[in-house]
Write a protein that holds these residues in place. Structure first.
Motif, PDB file in Angstrom:
ATOM      1  N   LEU A  35      73.573   7.800  93.238  1.00  0.00           N
ATOM      2  CA  LEU A  35      73.455   8.954  92.338  1.00  0.00           C
ATOM      3  C   LEU A  35      72.956   8.575  90.949  1.00  0.00           C
ATOM      4  O   LEU A  35      72.347   9.403  90.256  1.00  0.00           O
ATOM      5  N   LYS A  36      73.181   7.348  90.532  1.00  0.00           N
ATOM      6  CA  LYS A  36      72.717   6.899  89.208  1.00  0.00           C
ATOM      7  C   LYS A  36      71.201   6.923  89.103  1.00  0.00           C
ATOM      8  O   LYS A  36      70.637   6.895  87.990  1.00  0.00           O
ATOM      9  N   GLU A  37      70.505   6.996  90.238  1.00  0.00           N
ATOM     10  CA  GLU A  37      69.046   7.008  90.232  1.00  0.00           C
ATOM     11  C   GLU A  37      68.473   8.384  89.918  1.00  0.00           C
ATOM     12  O   GLU A  37      67.269   8.518  89.664  1.00  0.00           O
ATOM     13  N   ILE A  38      69.299   9.415  89.940  1.00  0.00           N
ATOM     14  CA  ILE A  38      68.824  10.778  89.665  1.00  0.00           C
ATOM     15  C   ILE A  38      68.641  10.942  88.161  1.00  0.00           C
ATOM     16  O   ILE A  38      69.593  10.850  87.392  1.00  0.00           O
ATOM     17  N   LYS A  39      67.418  11.181  87.735  1.00  0.00           N
ATOM     18  CA  LYS A  39      67.103  11.291  86.308  1.00  0.00           C
ATOM     19  C   LYS A  39      66.942  12.739  85.852  1.00  0.00           C
ATOM     20  O   LYS A  39      66.939  13.014  84.651  1.00  0.00           O
ATOM     21  N   GLN A  40      66.763  13.660  86.791  1.00  0.00           N
ATOM     22  CA  GLN A  40      66.543  15.050  86.428  1.00  0.00           C
ATOM     23  C   GLN A  40      67.794  15.668  85.805  1.00  0.00           C
ATOM     24  O   GLN A  40      68.923  15.297  86.174  1.00  0.00           O
ATOM     25  N   PRO A  41      67.628  16.629  84.888  1.00  0.00           N
ATOM     26  CA  PRO A  41      68.774  17.402  84.406  1.00  0.00           C
ATOM     27  C   PRO A  41      69.495  18.036  85.591  1.00  0.00           C
ATOM     28  O   PRO A  41      68.859  18.624  86.477  1.00  0.00           O
ATOM     29  N   THR A  42      70.809  17.870  85.622  1.00  0.00           N
ATOM     30  CA  THR A  42      71.596  18.325  86.773  1.00  0.00           C
ATOM     31  C   THR A  42      72.736  19.219  86.302  1.00  0.00           C
ATOM     32  O   THR A  42      73.453  18.879  85.367  1.00  0.00           O
ATOM     33  N   LEU A  43      72.878  20.355  86.971  1.00  0.00           N
ATOM     34  CA  LEU A  43      73.940  21.307  86.672  1.00  0.00           C
ATOM     35  C   LEU A  43      74.907  21.346  87.846  1.00  0.00           C
ATOM     36  O   LEU A  43      74.499  21.529  88.996  1.00  0.00           O
ATOM     37  N   LEU A  44      76.193  21.170  87.560  1.00  0.00           N
ATOM     38  CA  LEU A  44      77.247  21.245  88.568  1.00  0.00           C
ATOM     39  C   LEU A  44      78.076  22.497  88.295  1.00  0.00           C
ATOM     40  O   LEU A  44      78.666  22.636  87.220  1.00  0.00           O
ATOM     41  N   ILE A  45      78.094  23.420  89.248  1.00  0.00           N
ATOM     42  CA  ILE A  45      78.899  24.646  89.125  1.00  0.00           C
ATOM     43  C   ILE A  45      79.932  24.607  90.236  1.00  0.00           C
ATOM     44  O   ILE A  45      79.576  24.628  91.426  1.00  0.00           O
ATOM     45  N   TRP A  46      81.202  24.573  89.870  1.00  0.00           N
ATOM     46  CA  TRP A  46      82.253  24.303  90.856  1.00  0.00           C
ATOM     47  C   TRP A  46      83.385  25.315  90.784  1.00  0.00           C
ATOM     48  O   TRP A  46      83.802  25.729  89.699  1.00  0.00           O
ATOM     49  N   GLY A  47      83.906  25.686  91.946  1.00  0.00           N
ATOM     50  CA  GLY A  47      85.100  26.502  91.998  1.00  0.00           C
ATOM     51  C   GLY A  47      86.327  25.668  91.676  1.00  0.00           C
ATOM     52  O   GLY A  47      86.535  24.614  92.286  1.00  0.00           O
ATOM     53  N   GLN A  48      87.127  26.134  90.743  1.00  0.00           N
ATOM     54  CA  GLN A  48      88.336  25.408  90.367  1.00  0.00           C
ATOM     55  C   GLN A  48      89.317  25.320  91.531  1.00  0.00           C
ATOM     56  O   GLN A  48      90.169  24.431  91.583  1.00  0.00           O
ATOM     57  N   ASN A  49      89.173  26.232  92.514  1.00  0.00           N
ATOM     58  CA  ASN A  49      90.088  26.293  93.651  1.00  0.00           C
ATOM     59  C   ASN A  49      89.402  25.915  94.962  1.00  0.00           C
ATOM     60  O   ASN A  49      89.829  26.337  96.035  1.00  0.00           O
ATOM     61  N   ASP A  50      88.353  25.121  94.848  1.00  0.00           N
ATOM     62  CA  ASP A  50      87.608  24.664  96.028  1.00  0.00           C
ATOM     63  C   ASP A  50      88.493  23.734  96.861  1.00  0.00           C
ATOM     64  O   ASP A  50      88.933  22.682  96.381  1.00  0.00           O
ATOM     65  N   LYS A  51      88.741  24.101  98.114  1.00  0.00           N
ATOM     66  CA  LYS A  51      89.556  23.282  99.005  1.00  0.00           C
ATOM     67  C   LYS A  51      88.715  22.320  99.835  1.00  0.00           C
ATOM     68  O   LYS A  51      89.234  21.368 100.407  1.00  0.00           O
ATOM     69  N   VAL A  52      87.433  22.598  99.944  1.00  0.00           N
ATOM     70  CA  VAL A  52      86.556  21.788 100.790  1.00  0.00           C
ATOM     71  C   VAL A  52      86.042  20.573 100.019  1.00  0.00           C
ATOM     72  O   VAL A  52      86.107  19.437 100.495  1.00  0.00           O
ATOM     73  N   THR A  53      85.500  20.816  98.840  1.00  0.00           N
ATOM     74  CA  THR A  53      85.116  19.732  97.927  1.00  0.00           C
ATOM     75  C   THR A  53      85.884  19.976  96.619  1.00  0.00           C
ATOM     76  O   THR A  53      85.375  20.643  95.721  1.00  0.00           O
ATOM     77  N   PRO A  54      87.100  19.471  96.535  1.00  0.00           N
ATOM     78  CA  PRO A  54      87.990  19.793  95.414  1.00  0.00           C
ATOM     79  C   PRO A  54      87.417  19.395  94.052  1.00  0.00           C
ATOM     80  O   PRO A  54      86.435  18.642  93.976  1.00  0.00           O
TER      81      PRO A  54
END
Length: 252
Positions: A187-206
């Motif tokens: 993942l350190k190789e990714i140079k593009q601007p990256t946006l992470l939008i996450w559910g605070q109550n995500d049970k699948v990928t907490p």
């Protein structure tokens, strides 16, 4: 979703609006309708492209995350998409990660929501309960903070897929491929601007998964949405779009 389904080869896809391209990738049990609110909202300023991933149609040997990334590569080349924003949910996020690592020159920004690629509570271990509708109902409800979003129609749709032996084998193959294909070291190789939008109550990928993505992807920013599960773009589309829009315009 009342949009014209276009076809290129055997691939069905939605292609709406004009402007910078926003390419959307759905998850393991996903449908094009998962991104209905994003197509509706962003088509005024962007060309929104959404292919139906061949999750249940590839030969079993290529039914992997890498196989799906190759599919995306061919689709992108056929449409000659360049300098596009790439958004993926769940398995679609994982596919987006594999794609951007191999073809960074085509991607302008990366957006992940509930993405696998590091850790997920998937169906890989206990999934073979093919005839257990109650199990499928519970797993489907776990996708959302509000279990009411897992309607009878949605549960029935997932259940029918799992009752088909060949389709179930492909789902298991993809789930296990996602678990095996850990991208932590890359993942350190990714140079593009990256946006992470996450559910605070995500049970699948907490939430800790989102924090790890934030730590490992250099140019990334993270937003949590409270009272939200694994598919924010479906469950809280207005809030999702309000986070996504300024990011796209900033980097557009």
């Amino acid at each position: 979703m009342n949009y014209e389904l276009k076809e290129i080869g055997k691939v069905k896809y939605i292609d709406e609006g004009q402007g910078p391209v926003l390419l959307l990738l759905h998850g393991l049990f996903g449908e094009l309708s998962n991104f209905k609110h994003q197509v509706d909202y962003f088509k005024k300023d962007f060309r929104v492209v959404l292919p139906m991933l061949p999750l249940l149609d590839m030969d079993i040997f290529n039914t992997t995350v890498a196989g799906l990334a190759k599919f995306v590569q061919k689709f992108v080349e056929k449409l000659d998409l360049k300098n596009f924003h790439l958004l993926g949910n769940s398995l679609g996020g994982h596919v987006a990660l594999v794609y951007i690592l191999k073809h960074p020159e085509r991607v302008r920004t990366l957006i992940l929501t509930g993405s696998s690629g590091l850790f997920e509570n998937g169906m890989g271990d206990s999934y073979p309960k093919r005839g257990d509708r109650e199990y499928i109902r519970k797993k489907t409800e776990d996708t959302f903070y509000d279990p009411a979003i897992a309607t009878k129609e949605l549960v029935d749709e997932v259940f029918e897929i799992t009752r088909n032996r060949l389709k179930a084998m492909r789902i298991i193959a993809l789930a296990k491929s996602a678990i095996r294909n850990n991208l932590g070291d890359e993942l350190k190789e990714i140079k593009q601007p990256t946006l992470l939008i996450w559910g605070q109550n995500d049970k699948v990928t907490p939430p800790f998964v989102a924090e790890e993505f934030k730590k490992l992807i250099p140019n990334s920013e993270l937003y949590f949405i409270d009272m939200c599960g694994h598919a924010p773009m479906m469950e809280v589309p207005d809030e999702f779009n309000k986070i996504l829009e300024p990011f796209l315009k900033k980097h557009g």
